[in-house]
Design a protein around this motif. Structure first.
Motif: not given
Length: 151
Positions: A84-89
């Motif tokens: 995924l593109p980011s930890p938040a994602a």
């Protein structure tokens, strides 16, 4: 000569499953894959990347001679992964999938390999990982040797 794995991309990941109908329901209803092909003992799906295929263990064994032995419950033999593109994602995907009834081993966590990850299994105990790199990116990258690039 180009080595085999450098010349031919992986195009499909196929999990061997006990019950194709149960697994088709999981991958379409909970994970959001779109069914592409369906035949006796087999299904495959489109998603954002590689083709995911399911093949009933008894069916592949009957027609190909591949072993029909099954692993006991909760024994993982492979792990598919979604980058995924980011930890938040990762956190958002975890919340979305858990809301659809996907059972995770634990909530997302930051791991020593510098990634935020969480893990779940499908109905046949095929393990899946959701991950995103933390600041600084992956650790342990190996530079390809110049000779391999020109071969």
């Amino acid at each position: 000569m180009t080595p085999f794995a450098q010349a031919f991309p992986i195009t499909d990941i196929c999990f061997l499953v006990e019950d194709a109908e149960r697994s088709v329901a999981f991958y379409t209803e909970k994970m959001g894959f779109k069914l592409r092909r369906r035949a006796e003992g087999f299904a495959d799906f489109t998603g954002a990347g590689v083709t995911l295929a399911l093949w009933e263990i008894g069916h592949i064994s009957q027609y190909t001679g591949v072993s029909g032995l099954r692993a006991p419950p909760h024994v993982h033999k492979a792990c598919g992964a979604f980058e995924l593109p980011s930890p938040a994602a990762v956190d958002a995907a975890y919340a979305e999938l858990a809301g659809r009834g996907v059972v995770f081993h634990a909530p997302p966590s930051d791991f020593v390999w510098n990634a935020r990850c969480c893990y779940f299994a499908d109905p046949d105990d095929n393990l899946w990982e959701l991950y995103a790199w933390l600041d600084g990116g992956p650790v342990g990258d190996v530079e390809p040797e110049k000779a391999e690039l020109t071969a």
